[in-house]
Design a protein around this motif. Structure first.
Motif, short mmCIF file in Angstrom:
data_model
loop_
_atom_site.label_atom_id
_atom_site.label_comp_id
_atom_site.label_asym_id
_atom_site.label_seq_id
_atom_site.Cartn_x
_atom_site.Cartn_y
_atom_site.Cartn_z
N ALA A 119 0.84 -1.21 0.00
CA ALA A 119 0.00 0.00 0.00
C ALA A 119 0.87 1.26 0.00
O ALA A 119 0.61 2.20 -0.77
CB ALA A 119 -0.93 0.00 1.21
N GLY A 120 1.90 1.28 0.83
CA GLY A 120 2.78 2.44 0.88
C GLY A 120 3.49 2.68 -0.44
O GLY A 120 3.63 3.83 -0.88
N SER A 121 3.94 1.62 -1.08
CA SER A 121 4.63 1.75 -2.38
C SER A 121 3.70 2.28 -3.46
O SER A 121 4.09 3.13 -4.26
CB SER A 121 5.20 0.40 -2.81
OG SER A 121 6.16 -0.04 -1.89
N VAL A 122 2.46 1.79 -3.48
CA VAL A 122 1.50 2.26 -4.48
C VAL A 122 1.17 3.72 -4.24
O VAL A 122 1.11 4.52 -5.20
CB VAL A 122 0.22 1.39 -4.47
CG1 VAL A 122 -0.87 2.01 -5.33
CG2 VAL A 122 0.53 -0.02 -4.96
N SER A 126 2.16 6.60 -6.90
CA SER A 126 1.09 7.38 -7.55
C SER A 126 1.22 8.87 -7.24
O SER A 126 0.93 9.71 -8.11
CB SER A 126 -0.29 6.85 -7.16
OG SER A 126 -0.49 6.92 -5.78
N VAL A 127 1.66 9.23 -6.04
CA VAL A 127 1.87 10.65 -5.72
C VAL A 127 3.01 11.21 -6.58
O VAL A 127 2.90 12.31 -7.14
CB VAL A 127 2.15 10.86 -4.22
CG1 VAL A 127 2.67 12.26 -3.93
CG2 VAL A 127 0.89 10.60 -3.41
N LEU A 128 4.10 10.45 -6.71
CA LEU A 128 5.20 10.91 -7.57
C LEU A 128 4.76 11.01 -9.03
O LEU A 128 5.11 11.98 -9.72
CB LEU A 128 6.41 9.97 -7.42
CG LEU A 128 7.11 10.01 -6.06
CD1 LEU A 128 8.21 8.95 -5.99
CD2 LEU A 128 7.67 11.40 -5.77
N ALA A 129 4.01 10.02 -9.49
CA ALA A 129 3.52 10.05 -10.88
C ALA A 129 2.55 11.22 -11.09
O ALA A 129 2.49 11.79 -12.18
CB ALA A 129 2.84 8.73 -11.22
N SER A 130 1.81 11.60 -10.05
CA SER A 130 0.84 12.69 -10.20
C SER A 130 1.51 14.05 -10.39
O SER A 130 0.88 15.00 -10.84
CB SER A 130 -0.10 12.74 -8.98
OG SER A 130 0.57 13.26 -7.85
N LEU A 131 2.82 14.15 -10.09
CA LEU A 131 3.54 15.39 -10.37
C LEU A 131 3.61 15.65 -11.87
O LEU A 131 3.63 16.80 -12.32
CB LEU A 131 4.94 15.34 -9.75
CG LEU A 131 5.00 15.23 -8.23
CD1 LEU A 131 6.45 15.03 -7.77
CD2 LEU A 131 4.38 16.45 -7.57
N LEU A 139 -5.27 7.21 -7.74
CA LEU A 139 -4.84 5.89 -7.28
C LEU A 139 -4.44 5.95 -5.81
O LEU A 139 -4.82 5.07 -5.02
CB LEU A 139 -3.67 5.36 -8.13
CG LEU A 139 -3.13 3.99 -7.75
CD1 LEU A 139 -4.24 2.93 -7.80
CD2 LEU A 139 -1.98 3.60 -8.67
N ALA A 140 -3.73 7.00 -5.42
CA ALA A 140 -3.37 7.17 -4.00
C ALA A 140 -4.64 7.32 -3.16
O ALA A 140 -4.75 6.74 -2.08
CB ALA A 140 -2.47 8.38 -3.82
N ALA A 141 -5.62 8.06 -3.66
CA ALA A 141 -6.89 8.23 -2.94
C ALA A 141 -7.62 6.90 -2.81
O ALA A 141 -8.19 6.58 -1.76
CB ALA A 141 -7.77 9.25 -3.65
N PHE A 142 -7.59 6.10 -3.86
CA PHE A 142 -8.25 4.79 -3.83
C PHE A 142 -7.61 3.89 -2.77
O PHE A 142 -8.30 3.23 -1.98
CB PHE A 142 -8.17 4.14 -5.22
CG PHE A 142 -8.74 2.75 -5.26
CD1 PHE A 142 -10.11 2.54 -5.26
CD2 PHE A 142 -7.89 1.65 -5.30
CE1 PHE A 142 -10.63 1.25 -5.29
CE2 PHE A 142 -8.40 0.35 -5.33
CZ PHE A 142 -9.77 0.16 -5.33
N VAL A 143 -6.28 3.85 -2.74
CA VAL A 143 -5.58 3.02 -1.75
C VAL A 143 -5.85 3.54 -0.35
O VAL A 143 -6.12 2.76 0.58
CB VAL A 143 -4.06 2.96 -2.05
CG1 VAL A 143 -3.31 2.27 -0.92
CG2 VAL A 143 -3.81 2.24 -3.37
N GLY A 144 -5.83 4.85 -0.17
CA GLY A 144 -6.14 5.43 1.14
C GLY A 144 -7.55 5.07 1.58
O GLY A 144 -7.78 4.73 2.75
#
Length: 190
Positions: A119-122, A126-131, A139-144
């Motif tokens: 979960a932490g890796s995803v 996804s946060v880095l990719a969102s830049l 995707l980060a919101a979905f995992v959260g």
């Protein structure tokens, strides 16, 4: 019914036919287990519910990491009509914290740690990719959201998926072990 570690130890000492059944993954069981316990992973019990009917007459104590999976397994056994099933309160974590004997094997990552890493890796990726691609933040919101749901319901979809990986199934007992472990009489104890 929940039993504390000391009560389980007394129960086993008083009745040699008590079955200690660990419902964690095979890899978790291989790492650390209560001496004399048998491994029947929760997913194996789920997949082979039909085999649970009329397979035992001895008391059973279910064990997992914290008690959550053991309570789920108790529900499966109750649905199958099996009685005299209890859960080790607090699981193997509580057992070891209270200084009770354990058998240790090859160290492996437990399922909870695997969930945190995945979960932490995803989320990080996804946060880095969102830049660069702003939609990746979803995707980060979905995992959260999935982690929040897991916390509220005390179930985890990611853990269920990770349990299916070969790493977590290595050494998993055959379905025929269900009857053997839960079967009547002392002959099933190994």
């Amino acid at each position: 019914m929940l039993l504390h570690a000391a009560n389980v130890e007394r129960l086993v000492a008083a009745d040699p036919d008590v079955r200690l059944v660990d419902v964690r993954t095979a890899s978790e069981f291989e790492t650390v287990r209560v001496p004399g316990s048998h491994n029947l992973p929760l997913d194996l019990l789920r997949r082979h519910r039909a085999q649970l009917r009329d397979v035992h007459d001895d008391p059973v104590v279910l064990i997992c990491a914290t008690g959550t999976r053991a309570r789920q397994a108790r529900g499966l056994l109750a649905e199958a009509g099996l009685g005299n099933v209890t859960v080790l309160d607090g699981g193997i974590g509580e057992w070891t914290a209270n200084g009770h004997a354990v058998t240790r094997g090859r160290a492996r990552w437990d399922l909870e740690r695997q969930v945190r890493l995945t979960a932490g890796s995803v989320v990080l990726a996804s946060v880095l990719a969102s830049l660069r691609w702003p939609r990746w933040r979803w995707l980060a919101a979905f995992v959260g959201g999935g982690l929040a749901f897991a916390g509220l319901t005390n179930t985890c979809g990611l853990a269920r998926v990770l349990r299916l990986l070969p790493y977590n199934r290595a050494g998993e007992p055959a379905p025929s072990r269900i009857g053997e472990v839960l079967g009547a009489g002392r002959s099933a104890r190994s």
